[in-house]
Enzyme design. Structure first.
Site, PDB file in Angstrom:
ATOM      1  CE  LYS A   1     -12.115 -16.610   1.728  1.00 51.92           C
ATOM      2  NZ  LYS A   1     -11.859 -15.086   2.635  1.00 51.92           N
ATOM      3  CD  GLU A  14      -2.767  -3.472   3.454  1.00 49.39           C
ATOM      4  OE1 GLU A  14      -3.620  -3.323   4.850  1.00 49.39           O
ATOM      5  OE2 GLU A  14      -3.485  -3.890   2.953  1.00 49.39           O
ATOM      6  NE  ARG A  70      -6.694   0.326   6.215  1.00 45.77           N
ATOM      7  CZ  ARG A  70      -7.632  -0.599   7.006  1.00 45.77           C
ATOM      8  NH1 ARG A  70      -6.747  -1.096   7.438  1.00 45.77           N
ATOM      9  NH2 ARG A  70      -8.360   0.381   7.057  1.00 45.77           N
TER      10      ARG A  70
HETATM   11  C1  TPP Z   1      -6.343  -3.060   4.225  1.00 44.34           C
HETATM   12  C2  TPP Z   1      -7.458  -3.901   3.409  1.00 44.34           C
HETATM   13  N1  TPP Z   1      -6.214  -4.834   2.777  1.00 44.34           N
HETATM   14  C3  TPP Z   1      -6.037  -5.557   1.834  1.00 44.34           C
HETATM   15  C4  TPP Z   1      -7.532  -6.256   1.860  1.00 44.34           C
HETATM   16  C5  TPP Z   1      -7.571  -6.867   0.711  1.00 44.34           C
HETATM   17  N2  TPP Z   1      -8.555  -8.174   1.281  1.00 44.34           N
HETATM   18  C6  TPP Z   1     -10.028  -8.215   0.999  1.00 44.34           C
HETATM   19  S1  TPP Z   1     -10.693  -9.191   2.168  1.00 44.34           S
HETATM   20  C7  TPP Z   1      -9.249  -9.706   2.472  1.00 44.34           C
HETATM   21  C8  TPP Z   1      -8.936 -11.522   3.582  1.00 44.34           C
HETATM   22  C9  TPP Z   1     -10.351 -11.291   4.331  1.00 44.34           C
HETATM   23  O1  TPP Z   1     -10.179 -12.057   5.504  1.00 44.34           O
HETATM   24  P1  TPP Z   1     -11.238 -12.466   6.523  1.00 44.34           P
HETATM   25  O2  TPP Z   1     -11.557 -11.003   7.116  1.00 44.34           O
HETATM   26  O3  TPP Z   1     -10.809 -13.264   7.347  1.00 44.34           O
HETATM   27  O4  TPP Z   1     -12.772 -12.409   5.559  1.00 44.34           O
HETATM   28  P2  TPP Z   1     -13.463 -13.546   4.430  1.00 44.34           P
HETATM   29  O5  TPP Z   1     -12.974 -13.354   3.042  1.00 44.34           O
HETATM   30  O6  TPP Z   1     -12.785 -15.156   4.695  1.00 44.34           O
HETATM   31  O7  TPP Z   1     -14.667 -13.972   5.074  1.00 44.34           O
HETATM   32  C10 TPP Z   1      -8.367  -8.949   2.064  1.00 44.34           C
HETATM   33  C11 TPP Z   1      -6.910  -9.369   2.639  1.00 44.34           C
HETATM   34  C12 TPP Z   1      -8.868  -5.213   2.044  1.00 44.34           C
HETATM   35  N3  TPP Z   1      -9.685  -5.165   1.847  1.00 44.34           N
HETATM   36  N4  TPP Z   1      -8.505  -4.202   2.770  1.00 44.34           N
END
Ligand code: TPP
Length: 620
Positions: A283, A366, A394
């Site tokens: 990342k 959530e 959700r």
């Molecule tokens: C239902 C929901 N909860 C929280 C989020 C906020 N959020 C956006 S990206 C993320 C982390 C995602 O991690 P990952 O899937 O590993 O992707 P990366 O950013 O590491 O590439 C979060 C918690 C979201 N988009 N959707």
């Protein structure tokens, strides 16, 4: 500069590039990403992590015939640059510019609007099943992060998709060991374990290549090795959860090695079954500050490229909330803080450090968070779930069935309530009042200032029964006149009590209402403001206090249908109100991406918009 990228007007242009040019292209794209996000803000570290992966996907597949579904959708910047959107990229996340997420109105290469996590496997499975039924031979590819994989919906998708024989469905697991913060839970541990296993896919191609090149006996050796490979394959296949769920598992491979990813994707295409390809990425790759601080650069405001310092840093409701909760948690050992992978955004970092046993990051889950909070509450803890308004959507059934119906004592700290600005349609917090309004027993507070946030939180924790929500906007508090005093009451009247025109509002819009009141006074229109501190249930005395007034103007930064403005109107009617009532709220539509001031202006929630409506509807 950017000579190769400029030539790539479409994925077809990318396909013509030689391997070494693809590597240069990746470097050029990284530079554009860093430059643009430093100017516009946005998701930097997730995008830097998938540059090579995205290039390889466009090299191997034919988008849009082959369809890509991006989980969350925050990592699509390279995809946008490759699919004909370079010229508009400087307007990323701006009004009339490009969305920061996939947007089918922008391009045929974006299949769905996306922004909420863990949905990609289900939607990609649906796409691939439709293709199968229509005899469409093309592929469907979902890209899901290890963070998004912690969401239950991802497993509902895997559970069904794995059973589909002959599906041309490829799931790419983009594993960087990070959600926004460090990824949590058993799935994260499990991925860490398989990440360190011998690389089956790499072994396969290397052995085949080297053995077939042996001049004599190469073929015999190939046979023997094929058997060994089969054994190894079985071992690898048997050993992953994904194999048990019906997928062919490939990987893990280095997601920054374009040719390795291309090879693996070609391999995946050749298998006539659902495949899960596990790629390891870093990342923030390629920008030192983002690699070292991937959480801060996950979603960042504008920043200085040289120093990595953000250009902003005002106080926010989130940080105040975190501070107040810590203050209470020091004395009250029942208080537990829960986050669904958003400890950074919701201001819970200090709580996490200081009260570790009572801090729960449950992953992007959530629904689970609410039901889990219910369990904590049942056995005597005092749970506070801090969550963005948009992601609470959700949890409707969990709020109904597991929290409100059980009359559990729990607090919802709803951040990013109202407009959120440039994250766009998927992230606007305009529904929470309406959906909470429909759930029996839940109380909802909507502070306008930091002081009110503290008062409301105190009430939510210690005075009110059952589920209590405190909802507050993104960013800083507004400006208030010195004579304005916060009161710990369900409503406040501000201005000339004798005025017959009333603005009714709550939350962020209160500071706009004050400005509007001053402007109207200059025009000779006398107005007072009824500010609702509690929007559910609306205090009957608040209604009675304006019953005999002439005109009521309700401003609501949320949807009209089911919102507080409708409840207020109904109570007025039921109590015999005879005057004029105008409700300005978000009509039946989703709210686009634009800066906060732009949105407030566009939806006529700023002081000017209020003045126009009131001046146009009242006699001076
Ligand atoms: C239902 C929901 N909860 C929280 C989020 C906020 N959020 C956006 S990206 C993320 C982390 C995602 O991690 P990952 O899937 O590993 O992707 P990366 O950013 O590491 O590439 C979060 C918690 C979201 N988009 N959707």
């Amino acid at each position: 500069m950017n000579s190769i990228l400029k030539k790539v007007k479409s994925p077809d242009d990318l396909k013509k590039l030689k391997d070494y040019e693809l590597t240069i292209l990746a470097d050029e794209i990284r530079k554009v990403l860093i430059d643009t996000v430093s100017e516009n803000g946005g998701h930097l570290s997730p995008n830097l992590g998938v540059v090579e992966l995205t290039i390889a996907m466009h090299k191997v597949f034919n988008s849009p015939k082959d369809q890509f579904v991006w989980d969350v959708g925050h990592q699509v910047y390279t995809h946008k640059l490759i699919t004909g959107r370079q010229d508009d990229f400087c307007k990323l996340r701006m009004e009339d510019g490009l969305s920061g997420f996939p947007n089918p109105n922008e391009s045929e290469h974006d299949i769905f609007f996306q922004g909420h996590s863990s949905a990609s496997i289900s939607s990609a499975f649906g796409l691939s099943m439709a293709k199968k039924l229509l005899n469409d031979p093309n592929y469907t590819v979902a890209v899901i992060g290890d963070g998004a994989l912690t969401g239950g919906l991802a497993f509902e998708g895997l559970n069904n998709a794995g059973r589909s024989k002959n599906a041309k469905l490829i799931i790419i697991l983009n594993d960087n060991d990070m959600s926004i913060s460090k990824n949590v839970g058993s799935i994260a541990k499990y991925l860490a374990a398989i990440r360190t296993k011998p690389q089956y896919y790499a072994i396969k191609s290397n052995i085949e290549d080297s053995v077939m090149n042996i001049p004599k006996g190469g073929e015999m050796l190939y046979e023997k090795i094929s058997k060994a490979k089969k054994a190894l394959k079985n071992y690898m296949y048997e050993s992953t959860l994904f194999e048990y769920m019906g997928f062919r598992y490939l990987g893990p491979i280095d997601g920054h090695d374009i040719s390795a990813v291309c090879d693996a994707l070609e391999g995946a295409k050749s298998l006539e079954c659902p495949v899960l390809l596990h790629v390891k990425t870093i990342k923030g790759k390629g920008y030192d500050f983002a690699e070292k601080l991937p959480t801060q650069f996950h979603g960042t405001p504008k920043f200085d490229i040289e120093t990595g310092e953000p250009i902003s840093g005002a106080n926010s409701f989130s940080s105040k909330f975190g501070k107040y909760l810590c203050k209470h948690a020091e004395d009250d050992k029942r208080i537990c803080a829960i986050t669904a992978a958003m400890s950074f955004g919701t201001g819970l970092e200090t709580f996490k450090e200081n009260y570790k046993p009572r801090f729960f990051d449950v992953g992007l889950a959530e629904e689970h968070a609410v039901t889990f909070a219910s369990g904590l509450a049942k056995n005597g803890m005092l749970p506070v779930f801090a969550v963005y308004s948009t992601f609470l959507q959700r949890c409707y059934d969990q709020l109904v069935h597991d929290a409100a119906l059980q009359n559990q004592k729990l607090v919802l700290a709803i951040d990013r309530a109202g407009f959120v600005g440039d994250d766009g349609e998927t992230h606007q917090g305009i529904l929470d009042v309406a959906f909470l309004n429909s759930i029996p027993g839940i109380r909802v507070y909507s502070p306008s200032s930091f002081n009110e946030l503290e008062m409301n939180l105190n009430r939510a924790l210690y005075e009110d029964p059952g589920v209590v929500a405190v909802r507050y906007p993104r960013g800083n508090e507004g400006e208030f006149p010195v004579d304005y005093k916060c009161v710990d009451e369900p409503f406040t009247m501000y201005g000339d009590e004798g005025a017959k025109n009333v603005i009714v509002t709550y939350g962020r819009l209160f500071s706009e209402a004050i400005k509007a009141m001053e402007k109207l006074q200059k025009k000779g229109i006398n107005v007072k403001i009824l500010k609702l501190n509690r929007v559910k249930p609306i205090d009957i005395n608040a209604v009675k206090s304006v019953l005999n007034d002439e005109s009521i103007f309700f401003f609501e930064e949320g949807v009209r249908s089911g919102g507080a403005g409708e409840s207020f109107a109904l109570k007025l009617l039921e109590n015999g109100f005879k005057g004029q009532y105008k409700l300005r709220a978000v009509e039946d539509k989703f709210v686009e991406s634009a800066s906060m001031p732009t949105l407030l202006k566009k939806y006529k929630f700023d002081s000017e918009g209020m003045v126009d409506l009131i001046a146009g509807s009242t006699k001076t």
